[in-house]
Design a protein around this motif. Structure first.
Motif, short mmCIF file in Angstrom:
data_model
loop_
_atom_site.label_atom_id
_atom_site.label_comp_id
_atom_site.label_asym_id
_atom_site.label_seq_id
_atom_site.Cartn_x
_atom_site.Cartn_y
_atom_site.Cartn_z
N ALA A 15 47.11 58.29 36.46
CA ALA A 15 48.36 59.03 36.66
C ALA A 15 48.27 60.43 36.07
O ALA A 15 48.75 61.41 36.66
CB ALA A 15 49.54 58.26 36.05
N LYS A 16 47.64 60.53 34.91
CA LYS A 16 47.46 61.85 34.30
C LYS A 16 46.58 62.74 35.17
O LYS A 16 46.85 63.92 35.35
CB LYS A 16 46.88 61.71 32.89
N LEU A 17 45.51 62.15 35.71
CA LEU A 17 44.65 62.92 36.60
C LEU A 17 45.40 63.33 37.86
O LEU A 17 45.24 64.45 38.35
CB LEU A 17 43.40 62.12 36.97
N ALA A 18 46.22 62.42 38.39
CA ALA A 18 46.98 62.73 39.60
C ALA A 18 47.94 63.90 39.37
O ALA A 18 48.17 64.70 40.28
CB ALA A 18 47.76 61.50 40.07
N ALA A 19 48.46 64.01 38.15
CA ALA A 19 49.37 65.11 37.83
C ALA A 19 48.67 66.47 37.95
O ALA A 19 49.33 67.49 38.17
CB ALA A 19 49.93 64.93 36.43
#
Length: 117
Positions: A15-19
């Motif tokens: 999720a952090k990477l997707a942000a």
């Protein structure tokens, strides 16, 4: 099947990477869920993960990817980014038996006698 804590740690990292909206980032919920499932399977296959030891390592690997990736990473990049597990402390040598101690004392006494000559 991965343990819940491991799936959760991977989900948070993804999720952090997707942000970051890197090129190749899954664009919708179904593709993100499929991506997460593939990551969990790839990362857990043939590996034993331990929560207390590995959560900080997983977080560090995702942070490293966030700092260096220019495209959506593959699980192989995560596995290269994860820090080595800390080594277990080495145990002290086992104590000598009485027989071993007696033998060492005898060798020391012989050495002293030889030096005294």
């Amino acid at each position: 099947m991965a343990e819940d804590w491991l799936s959760q740690a991977i989900s948070v990292g993804l999720a952090k990477l997707a942000a970051l909206q890197l090129p190749g980032t899954p664009i919708d919920a179904p593709s993100a869920a499929a991506c997460r499932a593939v990551w969990v399977e790839a990362i857990t296959d043939g590996r034993r993960w331990v929560r207390e030891r590995d959560v900080p390592r997983i977080e560090a690997a995702f942070l490293q990817l966030a700092k260096t990736a220019e495209r959506w990473p593959a699980p192989a990049q995560f596995l290269r980014a994860i820090p080595d597990a800390p080594r277990a402390p080495e145990l002290p040598p086992p104590p000598m038996s009485e027989a071993q101690l007696a033998r060492v004392r005898e060798m020391i006494q012989r050495a002293r006698e030889a030096l005294a000559r």
